[in-house]
Design an enzyme around this catalytic site. Structure first.
Site, short mmCIF file in Angstrom:
data_model
loop_
_atom_site.label_atom_id
_atom_site.label_comp_id
_atom_site.label_asym_id
_atom_site.label_seq_id
_atom_site.Cartn_x
_atom_site.Cartn_y
_atom_site.Cartn_z
N SER A 94 29.03 37.01 5.53
CA SER A 94 27.79 37.43 4.87
C SER A 94 27.74 38.94 4.61
CB SER A 94 26.59 37.02 5.72
OG SER A 94 25.40 37.54 5.12
N LYS A 95 27.31 39.29 3.41
CA LYS A 95 27.13 40.70 3.06
C LYS A 95 25.69 41.16 3.32
CE LYS A 95 30.59 40.54 -0.63
NZ LYS A 95 31.69 40.94 0.26
N LYS A 138 18.94 25.76 4.29
CA LYS A 138 17.77 26.07 3.45
C LYS A 138 16.74 24.96 3.43
CE LYS A 138 20.18 29.37 0.46
NZ LYS A 138 20.51 29.79 -0.90
N ASN A 190 14.90 30.41 1.52
CA ASN A 190 15.98 31.33 1.93
C ASN A 190 15.43 32.56 2.66
OD1 ASN A 190 14.94 32.95 -0.10
ND2 ASN A 190 16.94 33.63 -0.79
N ASP A 247 15.82 33.33 -4.39
CA ASP A 247 17.06 33.18 -5.18
C ASP A 247 16.79 33.26 -6.67
OD1 ASP A 247 18.89 32.99 -3.10
OD2 ASP A 247 18.75 30.82 -2.96
N GLY A 256 22.15 21.09 -7.53
CA GLY A 256 22.00 21.21 -6.08
C GLY A 256 20.89 22.19 -5.74
N ASN A 265 24.71 18.19 -15.15
CA ASN A 265 25.35 18.04 -13.85
C ASN A 265 26.44 16.98 -13.91
OD1 ASN A 265 25.43 18.80 -11.06
ND2 ASN A 265 24.61 16.79 -10.55
N THR A 298 27.05 14.68 -11.76
CA THR A 298 26.32 13.42 -11.54
C THR A 298 25.04 13.52 -12.36
OG1 THR A 298 27.21 13.45 -9.29
CG2 THR A 298 25.41 11.89 -9.74
P1 NDP Z 1 25.01 22.27 -3.47
O1 NDP Z 1 26.06 21.72 -2.56
O2 NDP Z 1 23.56 22.02 -3.18
O3 NDP Z 1 25.27 21.70 -4.98
C1 NDP Z 1 26.55 21.68 -5.51
C2 NDP Z 1 26.48 21.40 -7.02
O4 NDP Z 1 27.79 21.66 -7.56
C3 NDP Z 1 26.13 19.98 -7.40
O5 NDP Z 1 25.38 19.98 -8.58
C4 NDP Z 1 27.52 19.35 -7.62
O6 NDP Z 1 27.51 18.25 -8.53
C5 NDP Z 1 28.24 20.50 -8.25
N1 NDP Z 1 29.70 20.45 -8.13
C6 NDP Z 1 30.44 20.58 -7.01
N2 NDP Z 1 31.77 20.55 -7.31
C7 NDP Z 1 31.86 20.39 -8.67
C8 NDP Z 1 32.94 20.30 -9.58
N3 NDP Z 1 34.22 20.35 -9.17
N4 NDP Z 1 32.66 20.18 -10.91
C9 NDP Z 1 31.39 20.15 -11.33
N5 NDP Z 1 30.31 20.21 -10.51
C10 NDP Z 1 30.55 20.34 -9.19
O7 NDP Z 1 25.32 23.84 -3.59
P2 NDP Z 1 24.27 25.02 -3.89
O8 NDP Z 1 23.42 24.58 -5.01
O9 NDP Z 1 23.62 25.46 -2.64
O10 NDP Z 1 25.22 26.24 -4.34
C11 NDP Z 1 25.90 26.25 -5.60
C12 NDP Z 1 26.63 27.57 -5.80
O11 NDP Z 1 25.72 28.66 -5.96
C13 NDP Z 1 27.57 27.97 -4.66
O12 NDP Z 1 28.78 28.42 -5.24
C14 NDP Z 1 26.84 29.11 -3.98
O13 NDP Z 1 27.75 29.99 -3.36
C15 NDP Z 1 26.13 29.74 -5.16
N6 NDP Z 1 24.93 30.54 -4.77
C16 NDP Z 1 24.94 31.90 -5.00
C17 NDP Z 1 23.82 32.69 -4.67
C18 NDP Z 1 23.88 34.17 -4.92
O14 NDP Z 1 23.00 34.90 -4.43
N7 NDP Z 1 24.82 34.67 -5.69
C19 NDP Z 1 22.62 32.10 -4.06
C20 NDP Z 1 22.69 30.66 -3.88
C21 NDP Z 1 23.83 29.93 -4.23
P3 NDP Z 1 27.25 16.72 -8.04
O15 NDP Z 1 25.76 16.55 -7.96
O16 NDP Z 1 27.88 15.90 -9.10
O17 NDP Z 1 27.93 16.58 -6.69
#
Ligand code: NDP
Length: 275
Positions: free
Chosen positions: A15-16, A66, A87, A102, A129, A151, A153
């Protein structure tokens, strides 16, 4: 006495946030201590209770807690209630306040750091997500002409459209059904980049002069940004600015002071490129 704050998650070593908040505190001459806390997966509530008992004033909450933080809070800001995820926790006399910064962080980064207006634009949000859910309302608040959620899914995108339908012009699509449409801003809120992959979206989605934004960040281009560049996106940005801006929103909630994010973002970006 020094006020205590922390970020809690699992894992947390990467974490930063401690560095960002220490910089904000120095800059605004606030007397506070900010640590990172690794909570066992089954001890989130207990770890928060211990921190409060030790005089803690507030916490940032990251993966995977969260939703538990939302359940733990006694009351919520409107944006946290809409997101269904928290968060930021603030420990008050009347109980625990849950917020979600966020979405505001993403919007601040796009508007002020990147110079990407959202009003009247066609927005595409990839993912359904927790991160996607948290940014929908703040994005709609910017009055885009449309916001499409896509998405892997598809049913989860449709669920989000239903949940936020009363707040604005929302569409939900499967990735393949995006073909033939164009967007001004494409935001990747999937976790695909964590695995070095790009979401399987059709080519031709990027309008001339469009912006591709990945919530993930790292050294060099993420897989999503590399694909966006190849597909003609006009401008590329990663989520480092969102991270710093969401931290600034939390800091303001706790301390009533708005830090200057620019020097902190520049320092972190420089470190990433040197790493
Ligand atoms: P979740 O686990 O809640 O959701 C993951 C999502 O990614 C789902 O919609 C899933 O689709 C999709 N997914 C996963 N793998 C793939 C793939 N190979 N191809 C296409 N879709 C895919 O994660 P979060 O929503 O919590 O986080 C998402 C991203 O956002 C992370 O990388 C996180 O690090 C980043 N983030 C950055 C922040 C920042 O401050 N910069 C703050 C919060 C998050 P499905 O429903 O089909 O499984």
């Amino acid at each position: 006495m020094t006020d205590r704050y922390a970020v809690i998650g699992n894992p947390i070593a990467h974490s930063k946030s401690p560095r960002i908040h220490a910089a904000f505190a120095r800059q605004s001459a606030q007397d506070l201590d900010y640590q990172a806390i690794l909570a066992p997966l089954d001890r989130f509530a207990a770890a928060v209770a211990e921190f409060i008992a030790g005089g803690g004033r507030g916490m940032n909450v990251t993966v995977p807690f969260k939703l538990e933080a939302f359940a733990l809070a006694d009351h919520h800001t409107a944006r946290a209630a809409a997101a269904g995820a928290v968060n930021t926790l603030k420990f008050e006399q009347g109980g625990i306040l849950g917020d979600n910064t966020d979405g505001a962080g993403l919007v601040a980064d796009l508007l002020h750091n990147i110079g990407c207006p959202l009003a009247g634009k066609r927005l595409l949000l990839l993912g359904a997500g927790g991160a996607a859910r948290g940014v929908i309302l703040p994005l709609l608040d910017q009055a885009p002409v449309s916001l499409t959620i896509a998405n892997r899914t598809a049913s989860r995108a449709a669920q989000l459209r239903e949940a936020f339908a009363e707040h604005g012009n929302l569409a939900a699509r499967a990735f393949a059904d995006l073909a033939g449409h164009q967007f001004d801003v494409v935001i990747n809120a999937t976790s695909a980049s964590l695995a070095g992959a790009a979401p399987a979206i059709p080519p031709g989605l990027y309008a001339p002069g469009s912006t591709a934004y990945d919530m993930m960040y790292g050294r060099g281009l993420t897989a999503f940004l590399a694909a966006a560049q190849a597909q003609g996106a006009g401008r590329l940005a990663d989520g480092l600015g969102m991270l710093v801006e969401q931290a600034a929103e939390s800091f303001q909630l706790w301390r009533g002071v708005r830090p200057d994010t620019r020097p902190v973002l520049a320092e972190l970006a420089g470190d990433l490129q040197r790493a």
